[in-house]
Design a protein around this motif. Structure first.
Motif, PDB file in Angstrom:
ATOM      1  N   CYS A 295      25.799  38.612  33.090  1.00  9.67           N
ATOM      2  CA  CYS A 295      25.401  37.453  33.902  1.00  9.67           C
ATOM      3  C   CYS A 295      25.971  37.584  35.316  1.00  9.67           C
ATOM      4  O   CYS A 295      25.281  37.286  36.295  1.00  9.67           O
ATOM      5  CB  CYS A 295      25.830  36.154  33.243  1.00  9.67           C
ATOM      6  N   GLY A 299      23.912  37.688  38.768  1.00  9.74           N
ATOM      7  CA  GLY A 299      24.247  36.885  39.940  1.00  9.74           C
ATOM      8  C   GLY A 299      24.428  37.770  41.174  1.00  9.74           C
ATOM      9  O   GLY A 299      23.948  37.454  42.264  1.00  9.74           O
ATOM     10  N   ALA A 322      20.477  37.566  28.168  1.00  3.42           N
ATOM     11  CA  ALA A 322      20.555  37.680  29.623  1.00  3.42           C
ATOM     12  C   ALA A 322      19.604  38.754  30.159  1.00  3.42           C
ATOM     13  O   ALA A 322      19.084  38.625  31.267  1.00  3.42           O
ATOM     14  CB  ALA A 322      21.989  37.972  30.050  1.00  3.42           C
TER      15      ALA A 322
ATOM     16  N   SER B  78      19.615  29.078  35.453  1.00  6.89           N
ATOM     17  CA  SER B  78      19.723  30.290  34.641  1.00  6.89           C
ATOM     18  C   SER B  78      19.512  30.047  33.158  1.00  6.89           C
ATOM     19  O   SER B  78      18.494  29.503  32.753  1.00  6.89           O
ATOM     20  CB  SER B  78      21.065  30.968  34.919  1.00  6.89           C
ATOM     21  N   ARG B  82      25.637  29.803  31.004  1.00  2.84           N
ATOM     22  CA  ARG B  82      26.086  30.997  31.736  1.00  2.84           C
ATOM     23  C   ARG B  82      26.249  30.782  33.234  1.00  2.84           C
ATOM     24  O   ARG B  82      26.532  31.751  33.960  1.00  2.84           O
ATOM     25  CB  ARG B  82      25.113  32.156  31.491  1.00  2.84           C
ATOM     26  N   ILE B  86      27.212  33.644  36.170  1.00  4.99           N
ATOM     27  CA  ILE B  86      26.254  34.062  37.202  1.00  4.99           C
ATOM     28  C   ILE B  86      26.793  33.715  38.578  1.00  4.99           C
ATOM     29  O   ILE B  86      26.744  34.531  39.510  1.00  4.99           O
ATOM     30  CB  ILE B  86      24.883  33.415  36.930  1.00  4.99           C
TER      31      ILE B  86
END
Ligand SMILES: Cc1ncc(C[n+]2csc(CCOP(=O)(O)OP(=O)(O)O)c2C)c(N)n1
Ligand SMILES: Cc1ncc(C[n+]2csc(CCOP(=O)(O)OP(=O)(O)O)c2C)c(N)n1
Ligand code: SF4
Ligand code: SF4
Ligand SMILES: [Mg+2]
Ligand SMILES: [Mg+2]
Lengths: 613, 347, 347, 613
Positions: A295, A299, A322, B78, B82, B86
């Motif tokens: 994750c 990002g 994910a 998202s 999470r 992120i």
């Protein structure tokens, strides 16, 4: 002293002993010297699952195998020609792998009652007939080392530890290699410990001269340098090559590399390696778990980094949700899975190729991803670079599969000129005019507009997106369009990857098809069988999704297609489904790489055993 | 160490709340407390001193997690739980960005609990808006880790047997450096908390008690209704004693470690006897005590900044380390990378 | 509410340490602190008053997590981080069982953090042995969430920039009811902690500082070596003042909320001035302060039971609820299940 | 009043309005009354993704569709014959689905400027030609209800809410059903709110009599009861049936049922349902996340409960690592995945069949699991029971796939006699003699020895296990043996499940093959095409791994095999790989079930369009 010198084309040596015996180090030194000497080579360490198993136990044996030669070396060797066994356990564990008539050098001092018992020997194998058929060279290694170091300033324990250098010296003599490279290495390694430096030097050179003087050795071996392509070389393991490949990709993409990772065997070294490269701007984030690791990478990708996450099987299982998010948000990310023995925790320190179908299908919904697989330790470098190229160009997650065998194995890498690597730099979107988050270019990839860019503020996420506009859309037809677009985007990449290459006898009846880390064993098997007169074609998949565009054509050309895999038939499954061909499977799930002989035998079986004629 | 003033670019033209609105239809239930939180953020954001493009809202999944869609900045809606992970990646990739997390009690504290406590531990510079409605809204009304014991919900028709988390205690126990609480129905106060959080370097949690009028209506009535709120809420202000009540006639004093409500009217206690709030206290103990008021019905609900501690943030430390190494070793180039270690030439 | 005395069957024949050994080769590195923890458990287990078959050890993955293989009871060596979740299922399925979790700092606090804090929140009756060696042992030496900032490890060659967790603070912040600390090198003390944890109803955490002699050797030397330990460790005992030092010449007193070390020799302070430990204090504040001693080099490391609070356990509440409903409604049978709601007949 | 009565074989009705208009309730009442009346039926609600979207908006429209008839009803109907539209948005959203010439009953009062604008109508559709081709029945519902309730004690807001009962009354009249069942229901539902009870009763009956008196209706419809099998019936949704099936399995296995779950649409109702069954000893554990949910279930299984975990796509992705643990530890556990639109968060409230390959392959290593799929809402009951039977008998994890369409759809369930359900009770191992944790019986399943059993203390886990003994084993050959045993165990279950049944024209050229929740649509399509003279065979997979043992034989018998699926071809993929047959795909990924007409058209296309002749 007039010993006979025998010229060999190639040799496989295995060093084995307790975890504490320094076998990995000894092996690496022998490897480096051999590389400098100019041989081609391939190595494979074999660690016990335990960190430091009690000395002398069977499960505590640590091994290092090196295959080197004057010809093209493709694998660490099926079965050693020489075993250096530092104790009875090392002998017991390794003997079954040796060539018949192999040389076994044993440290006789370690064959005492206690060690024999720990190794579950009822009798001392050196004293009965059980080693008949091998050339056993009994050397009182501990004793000789102690003698050599008598009077030295170091402790008894440290003297004990030096015996691996004695053994190494002996091996250098036996294979006619210089001891200087190791001495140089010692001088830097033990710079601050002069007594230890002296002792180790002494042990090494005494070992060397012992080889020369002792009558235990009647023959000395010589392996000519290989005819390698000109250039600078370096020995790299698969994990090292992977790490370097990713840094190279970041540099060539003009992006910062972000790694989100959680330690797991056998992938951890990629994290270790990359954490050393801070001067390249590499950010390594050791996350709280695999989910956080990917994750955070997603990002970072959103924010404009070249994003990477590395793991092994169970970790990939945790990342699957994910990965789906990356598919939906169409963000570039490289996911490297160093496969190990499964299912579940399985055989964590062993190799396997059983995550192909997980990589292909292990996500909810229709969530296609690109899948690549590296074929050799050095190839890890190129495939890491290639994974990055594809991820960035197509704004997609790419899974790169390597395995424990590639990760830990090593071979010489002809260092490329950095300038020869392609420019894979990307253009972030900055132009406001006509910007939509899910508009697509000719590659079907959407624009990468990163936070910080004025005027392109937008929102993305895991809900279905409206085509072009990228807003949330519950529209039924849009959903189908988007599912198909995501699929098409991946499929189209087939146009941008090399064709499946066929080597060997293009007009053969049999095509042997592998993927990933089995390349060396298959190539060796095919080469040997062909030398023996069989006609065989070989092809190797490094692109698993999409398959190269000529795959159907290649596969349908041959009467039989043999698919050796270290699983229960995962590539076979895909080939059957995709091409409707009835492949012949050769499966092995033993946590070990193929021996090329296993493949060769199957080839011969298929081709009828009489040289295919 | 990067601090906000230097790390973020100042906006040149003064923005307004409207600049931060995407103009998209807001899809919360009519009457939902989330509307107020959005409005306060849109009103406060122009004062962050950041350009719009340098602000990012990251969320998970839940009603609350739709928040990013309505802020005209960069946003990432998202997957469930999470968001902190992120957001961590976003912030590490580009520390110039101001990164907010919009999340719910289920998203942050149930499935996302691990990422939350680790974000607190690392003190990464994220600002977390926790929409705590003590229920799972989006999945239509199951109890959450902040629901009271005994609560009857769709998944606990006979009452839940779980003890709830105190989100602020969890944050403090995990090493958070800024923790605050506010209410959807206290727009000014909520704006102040947002603004203060925006200035903190490191992790900042604002727990916002938020009414879900569909599945947990009235959960915070006591703290928001005109006739009860004065007697049940105490506003924490730095340097001021803990006073509350319709006529400021009550206070909280510390009897040893024991907080207790005293009357300021019966002559026994005066303002001087009360607990004076020190939001900069480097010792989190008092904030911990405040975080547990909620266990004791006799005590009012504290809102405001429980504590804020100065400590370098994770992202700043990561950057500093890289910069130091680059400075001391020089920036790496591919040639030296490739030639690192033992090499040999074949001529 | 089930309590230990009634819920568990008493063993009839007195067992010994040996009865609890599986006789399997123990596969930790020679010299590892784990050996001692195992030995103390084997010695203490006979006194749990449980039959062997009613004890279960559940672990995740890590060196420490091999623990169940060596206890001749039921055992489950599961997957990384999930031991508290699996143990929760075991305990809920059969509350008669005594369920222990054996875990490491990576297993429990990194990947398993969420299950851990939720187990604490629920107060489920699990006893957790946290082998805290401040390193990932099994994966060969990466830093863990309890490693000190600046630590150089395989994954942090230039020093880590992460702040560590205080496991006990995390537990307290999450609602744990029993928290204790011990050391691998203090066999008697460790046995006492195990024995006390075994008697607690609800979640019990024992943080055991454990030496990993391969990857983090000497991490706790200060607390275990003869010449330093007396000056650096304070043993918590209920009702006793916090005294330590080679000659018991030092103590800890609370100056407001501030713990400080005072000398008992210079006449300024006497035993009466010291902090007297109350392990049954229903307020976790003091335990929270103790959990943070470790941040302050001037303070000794507390070992012993930080606190234990009586509260019904989750498993007991689950059972009670089911039993109450069965009693009030009668046990369900399939006929009434099938015919629940609107039915009609087609004749 | 002398209105014409028309007899119909079946009718599809859709109620549509704002989320706040009570359409689900109205639909359920109509359904119950229709069921009591003796029709066969099938229903499908259609909720907006938002909890309570603002009144009047397009995305806030909530619908409930009911298909009932005197014949065998297989689906909720392709396209409604009648739409009740409570506002302009409801009209706008639903009109495209209607049959041509359908009846549209609209609440004219809701067609004001504001609502028209919210529904994005430029002009009032009731006032232009846009509804030509439909039979529009404009009813001032709000006004009529207000008139009826004038002087009642309830608030205006509550009066407004009663209009759905007015509409329901009108529909009862129109389709000639009694209002008494609804009145009975009201009397219990509003027991404590006498004013509301009175108002609603009044609204209902006024609506009924309005139908009778108004001249808006010239025809009244009659649908005869269906010829259903004798017995007691109850209407169940797929999720309800699943929950009941699991409780039944637990009772028949003489075990306690343990559910570990984390809420997720559209699976949450199984958790809700089961949490009501505490008097059956059912333990429902709402975990902190999906991983904890399945892990707790695995723990409960270890301790001897019938263990269940329920989820939907993204949740299954999170559980995959733990599923592998269940495979390795060979513990029985039922995993129910109510599929929804993916990838990632996708279309969470919509249906899809895109988790088949995830279920099959979504784990690291070779980790085969049993996969079942329910075909109708009622079948969920039987397949939940069957999943439990297989899990317990073979000590394996079983994934049961349902989907959002089955989960929310409902149909009458002929309630079975509990005694008619098979005894599936298990024997825990208690005998010490000869006990080994991984010894196997004739089913290859290992003994279930639960904690608390004296003398059988043992340890299990995720590392590879030694055959028979169950200790940790790094032995290479053992690993292969175990991988193959785990595979064989699953494959052998083919001997214990029903053969694939073929219905229709066994000698046709075309076989239509589906799996799971598409059964109704396919069956309806096949039936209709056959009525039109086409020859077609049909088979439906409820067992996906292993496939029924006669599958190859069945599939290879037909010239063409058509595989309709709500994904991009997942069963097709498996059939191609497993049987090397080139199936014809019919894929739809729109978050919606198939309309049977879509399948019928494809059938006709394949068969040549002239009745196959
Ligand atoms: C992996 C996963 N699990 C479960 C869900 C279902 N889900 C969506 S939101 C939510 C909880 C929402 O509660 P909260 O975070 O408190 O937000 P709220 O809706 O109350 O604002 C759940 C369980 C999901 N989307 N993904
Ligand atoms: C899903 C998953 N991720 C990562 C790993 C690799 N792994 C095994 S043990 C471990 C950490 C061990 O550290 P700790 O819990 O502190 O135990 P110790 O070995 O120090 O006793 C890790 C990262 C794994 N087995 N599974
Ligand atoms: S369900 Fe509750 S939290 Fe969600 S939008 Fe509606 S009122 Fe708000
Ligand atoms: S690595 Fe460390 S923790 Fe693991 S067994 Fe060895 S000494 Fe113990
Ligand atoms: Mg909530
Ligand atoms: Mg550790």
């Amino acid at each position: 002293m007039g010993k006979e010198v025998q010229i060999l084309e190639d040799v496989t040596v295995r060093f084995a002993g307790d975890s504490g015996d320094g076998m990995q180090l000894t092996g690496s030194q022998f490897t480096n010297t051999t590389a400098l000497f100019g041989n081609d080579l391939s190595t494979l360490p074999d660690y016990p699952a335990e960190i430091r198993a009690p000395a002398g136990t069977l499960y505590g044996v640590s091994g290092f195998q090196l295959h080197f030669g004057s010809n093209d070396i493709k694998t660490p060797g099926d079965s050693p020609d020489v075993l250096i066994a530092m104790n009875p356990a090392a002998l017991k564990v390794n003997i079954k792998d040796l060539k018949s008539n192999a040389i076994i050098i044993v440290n006789t001092n370690a064959f005492d009652q206690k060690n024999l018992k720990l190794a579950q020997y009822e009798k001392n194998p050196l004293e009965d007939d059980s080693l008949k058929g091998y050339t056993v060279i009994p050397v009182p290694l501990s004793q000789l080392t102690a003698n050599a170091l008598e009077g030295s300033a170091i402790s008894n324990k440290e003297v004990g530890r030096s015996k691996n250098f004695f053994a190494l010296g002996m091996m250098y003599w036996l294979y006619n290699r210089p001891i200087e490279p190791t001495i140089l290495w010692m001088e830097s390694k033990f710079k601050n410990k002069p007594e230890i430096l002296e002792a180790n030097k002494k042990a090494l050179s005494t070992g060397y001269y012992f080889g020369e003087t002792t009558e235990l050795f009647t023959t000395r071996y010589h392996v000519e340098p290989a005819k390698l392509e000109k250039g600078f070389y370096r020995n790299v393991s698969g994990n090292e090559a992977t790490a370097i490949g990713m840094v190279a990709a970041a540099v060539k993409a003009k992006l910062q590399l972000f790694l989100g990772s959680y330690p797991i065997t056998p992938a951890s070294e990629i994290l270790h390696e990359l954490s050393r490269y801070k001067s390249y701007g590499v950010k390594t984030f050791q996350a709280e778990d695999e989910i956080s690791a990917i994750c955070a990478a997603i990002g970072a990708s959103f924010a404009g980094d070249l994003a990477l996450t590395t793991t092994s099987g169970p970790g990939l299982a945790l990342k699957t949700e994910a990965v789906g998010l990356a598919v939906m948000t169409e963000l570039p990310i490289v996911i490297i899975n160093v496969q190990r023995g499964g299912p579940s925790t399985g055989l964590p320190t062993k190799t396997e190729q059983a995550d192909l179908l997980q990589s292909m299908f292990g996500r909810n919904g229709e969530a296609p991803v690109v899948i690549l697989a590296a074929s050799t330790p050095v190839d890890c470098f190129y495939m890491a670079f290639e994974a990055s190229r594809i991820a960035l160009k197509y704004m997609v997650p790419v899974i790169l599969l390597t395995d424990g065998y590639l990760a830990n194995g090593s071979e010489p890498w002809r260092i490329p000129d950095p300038d020869s690597l392609p420019d894979i730099s990307v253009q972030f979107r900055t132009e406001k005019e006509g910007y939509y988050p899910y508009s697509r270019n000719e590659n079907l990839s959407r624009p990468w507009a990163i936070p910080g860019t004025p005027g392109l503020e937008h929102r993305i996420g895991g809900l279905e997106k409206a085509n072009i506009y990228g807003t949330v859309s519950y529209d039924t037809e849009n959903h189908e369009i988007m599912c198909k677009l995501r699929e098409e985007k991946v499929n189209k990449i087939a146009l941008d990857i090399p064709d499946l290459e066929v080597t060997g006898d293009l007009d053969a009846d049999l095509l042997v098809v592998g993927w990933g880390g089995t390349f060396g064993s298959i190539a060796e098997a095919v080469q040997r069988a062909r030398k023996n007169g069989y006609k065989i074609a070989q092809a190797h998949f490094k692109y698993l999704n999409p398959f190269p565009k000529n795959s159907a054509e290649v596969l349908k050309k041959y009467k039989s297609v043999l698919v050796p895999e270290l699983n229960l038939g995962q590539l076979s499954h895909l080939l059957r489904s995709e091409f409707l061909i009835d492949v012949v499977q050769l499966n092995k799930v033993q946590g070990l790489p193929f021996k090329s002989i296993e493949i060769e035998e199957r080839i011969i079986e298929i081709l009828g055993g009489n040289n295919g004629k | 160490m990067a601090n906000n003033e230097s790390a973020v670019s100042q906006s040149e033209v003064k923005l307004t709340a409207k600049d931060f609105s995407t103009g998209q239809d807001v899809r919360w239930c009519p009457g939902c407390g989330d509307y107020s939180i959005l409005a306060q953020m849109q009103r406060t954001a122009p004062d962050f001193g950041m350009k719009k493009e340098n602000i990012v809202y990251v969320s998970g999944i839940g009603c609350s997690s739709r928040f990013p869609y309505y802020m005209d900045t960069y946003g990432f809606h998202s997957i469930h739980g999470r968001a902190p992970a992120i957001a961590t990646g976003v912030k590490l990739a580009n520390p110039e960005l101001m990164v907010w997390v919009a999340t719910g009690d289920g998203d942050l504290l149930s499935i996302g609990g691990n990422h939350f406590i680790h974000a607190c531990r690392r003190n990464i510079d994220l600002k977390i808006l926790l929409f705590n409605n003590r229920i799972y809204g989006l999945t239509k009304g199951q109890y959450s880790p902040t629901s009271e014991k005994g609560k009857k919900t769709k998944s606990t028709p006979f009452g839940s047997v779980d003890y709830p988390f105190h989100p602020i205690s969890v944050a403090i126990g995990s090493g958070a450096t800024f923790v605050a609480r506010s209410l959807d129905r206290e727009p000014k106060h909520l704006q102040a908390m947002m603004s203060r959080a925006s200035k903190h370097t490191g992790i900042a949690l604002i727990e916002i008690l938020q009414n879900c009028n569909i599945f947990n209506d009235g959960a915070f009535e006591l703290y928001t209704e005109k006739d009860t709120k004065a007697d049940n809420v105490v506003v924490l202000e730095h340097g001021k004693p803990l006073v509350f009540g319709k006529n400021n006639e009550k206070g909280v004093r510390l009897n040893g470690f024991n907080p207790e409500v005293v009357s300021l009217e019966d002559g026994k206690f005066s303002l001087d006897d009360l607990w004076v709030h020190d939001e900069f206290d480097p010792d989190p103990t008092r904030a911990f005590i405040l975080s547990r008021f909620i266990d004791n019905n006799a005590l009012p609900l504290p809102i405001g900044i429980f504590m804020q501690i100065q400590k370098t943030s994770y992202d700043a430390d990561v950057e500093t380390q890289i910069n130091n190494i680059k400075t001391s070793r020089g920036e790496g180039d591919l040639k030296s990378l490739f030639f690192d270690g033992n090499t040999w030439e074949v001529a």
